[in-house]
Write a protein that holds these residues in place. Sequence first.
Motif, mmCIF file in Angstrom:
data_model
loop_
_atom_site.group_PDB
_atom_site.id
_atom_site.type_symbol
_atom_site.label_atom_id
_atom_site.label_comp_id
_atom_site.label_asym_id
_atom_site.label_seq_id
_atom_site.Cartn_x
_atom_site.Cartn_y
_atom_site.Cartn_z
ATOM 1 N N GLY A 1 -43.572 -29.853 -0.391
ATOM 2 C CA GLY A 1 -44.894 -30.017 0.206
ATOM 3 C C GLY A 1 -45.315 -31.464 0.351
ATOM 4 O O GLY A 1 -44.603 -32.392 -0.040
ATOM 5 N N ARG A 2 -46.491 -31.614 0.906
ATOM 6 C CA ARG A 2 -47.081 -32.949 1.042
ATOM 7 C C ARG A 2 -47.443 -33.483 -0.342
ATOM 8 O O ARG A 2 -47.727 -32.709 -1.264
ATOM 9 C CB ARG A 2 -48.347 -32.872 1.891
ATOM 10 C CG ARG A 2 -48.089 -32.448 3.314
ATOM 11 C CD ARG A 2 -49.402 -32.373 4.109
ATOM 12 N NE ARG A 2 -49.165 -31.786 5.405
ATOM 13 C CZ ARG A 2 -49.689 -30.643 5.817
ATOM 14 N NH1 ARG A 2 -50.533 -29.966 5.045
ATOM 15 N NH2 ARG A 2 -49.399 -30.171 7.021
ATOM 16 N N LYS A 3 -47.484 -34.776 -0.457
ATOM 17 C CA LYS A 3 -47.848 -35.387 -1.731
ATOM 18 C C LYS A 3 -49.233 -34.912 -2.159
ATOM 19 O O LYS A 3 -50.137 -34.792 -1.335
ATOM 20 C CB LYS A 3 -47.831 -36.910 -1.610
ATOM 21 C CG LYS A 3 -46.436 -37.460 -1.497
ATOM 22 C CD LYS A 3 -46.468 -38.961 -1.466
ATOM 23 C CE LYS A 3 -45.052 -39.478 -1.366
ATOM 24 N NZ LYS A 3 -45.025 -40.924 -1.261
ATOM 25 N N PHE A 4 -49.340 -34.612 -3.419
ATOM 26 C CA PHE A 4 -50.576 -34.171 -4.069
ATOM 27 C C PHE A 4 -51.026 -32.784 -3.611
ATOM 28 O O PHE A 4 -52.157 -32.393 -3.865
ATOM 29 C CB PHE A 4 -51.706 -35.202 -3.885
ATOM 30 C CG PHE A 4 -51.296 -36.586 -4.284
ATOM 31 C CD1 PHE A 4 -51.080 -36.887 -5.623
ATOM 32 C CD2 PHE A 4 -51.088 -37.569 -3.338
ATOM 33 C CE1 PHE A 4 -50.666 -38.155 -6.000
ATOM 34 C CE2 PHE A 4 -50.685 -38.832 -3.703
ATOM 35 C CZ PHE A 4 -50.469 -39.134 -5.042
ATOM 36 N N GLU A 5 -50.146 -32.044 -2.950
ATOM 37 C CA GLU A 5 -50.469 -30.674 -2.541
ATOM 38 C C GLU A 5 -49.561 -29.682 -3.261
ATOM 39 O O GLU A 5 -48.988 -28.776 -2.666
ATOM 40 C CB GLU A 5 -50.394 -30.536 -1.025
ATOM 41 C CG GLU A 5 -51.483 -31.328 -0.330
ATOM 42 C CD GLU A 5 -51.618 -31.006 1.153
ATOM 43 O OE1 GLU A 5 -51.091 -29.972 1.616
ATOM 44 O OE2 GLU A 5 -52.278 -31.810 1.846
ATOM 45 N N GLU A 6 -49.479 -29.862 -4.584
ATOM 46 C CA GLU A 6 -48.680 -28.970 -5.415
ATOM 47 C C GLU A 6 -49.159 -27.524 -5.302
ATOM 48 O O GLU A 6 -48.360 -26.594 -5.321
ATOM 49 C CB GLU A 6 -48.714 -29.417 -6.879
ATOM 50 C CG GLU A 6 -47.940 -30.681 -7.170
ATOM 51 C CD GLU A 6 -48.708 -31.970 -6.898
ATOM 52 O OE1 GLU A 6 -49.833 -31.912 -6.355
ATOM 53 O OE2 GLU A 6 -48.170 -33.042 -7.222
ATOM 54 N N ALA A 7 -50.467 -27.340 -5.166
ATOM 55 C CA ALA A 7 -51.023 -25.986 -5.079
ATOM 56 C C ALA A 7 -50.462 -25.239 -3.867
ATOM 57 O O ALA A 7 -50.174 -24.043 -3.950
ATOM 58 C CB ALA A 7 -52.546 -26.033 -5.021
ATOM 59 N N THR A 8 -50.281 -25.934 -2.759
ATOM 60 C CA THR A 8 -49.710 -25.291 -1.566
ATOM 61 C C THR A 8 -48.291 -24.834 -1.845
ATOM 62 O O THR A 8 -47.908 -23.712 -1.504
ATOM 63 C CB THR A 8 -49.730 -26.263 -0.363
ATOM 64 O OG1 THR A 8 -51.086 -26.653 -0.117
ATOM 65 C CG2 THR A 8 -49.144 -25.626 0.882
#
Length: 177
Positions: free
Chosen positions: A144-151
């Motif tokens: 995923g995109r950086k800092f989008e661990e939740a996704t």
Amino acid sequence: MMFEGAGFGTSAKMYYDTTLQESFSRGLKCHPNHLSKRAILIRLIAKYLHEDYNSIFYGKAQNLGRVLCKAYDEALQKYDVLILPTIPKKAPVLPQGNPTMKEYLAKTSGLNSNTSPFDVTGHPALSINAGFSDGLPVGMMIVGRKFEEATVLNVAYAYEKVRDAKERKETERNAKE
């Protein structure tokens, strides 16, 4: 650099869990032979490259990491996540008994070429079981995109729900037959 950085590498722009670093260092000092043969070899090669080449290869890797990071950032502008195999080939059956170093390395070399780029770029990546092929696991990596661990975690959770429902239906169908 992971060993020198007590499990966290060096120069990463992230949270460093110092308690975990202390535990890693203590475990490594007390039980260095508990590492796998591959980890011991990597540690020896890393020490050699650091001492004899003054970490120049680490510097080159960091410089190339910026280019790689930009490429993944561009791909992730178009997509919420990227899906790829965890390893680039079918999972090998590891040698049993007491294999020679050559046999062991032949089976285990090159398996991290899909995962290690994200150690450099800092993009969140997660590997989950996507199923089996001839009784061996198939890993699916979600990036995923950086800092989008939740996704990344939500996509993994959704996939596992679909996978598990499909497996339940197959089990029920086989039971009826």
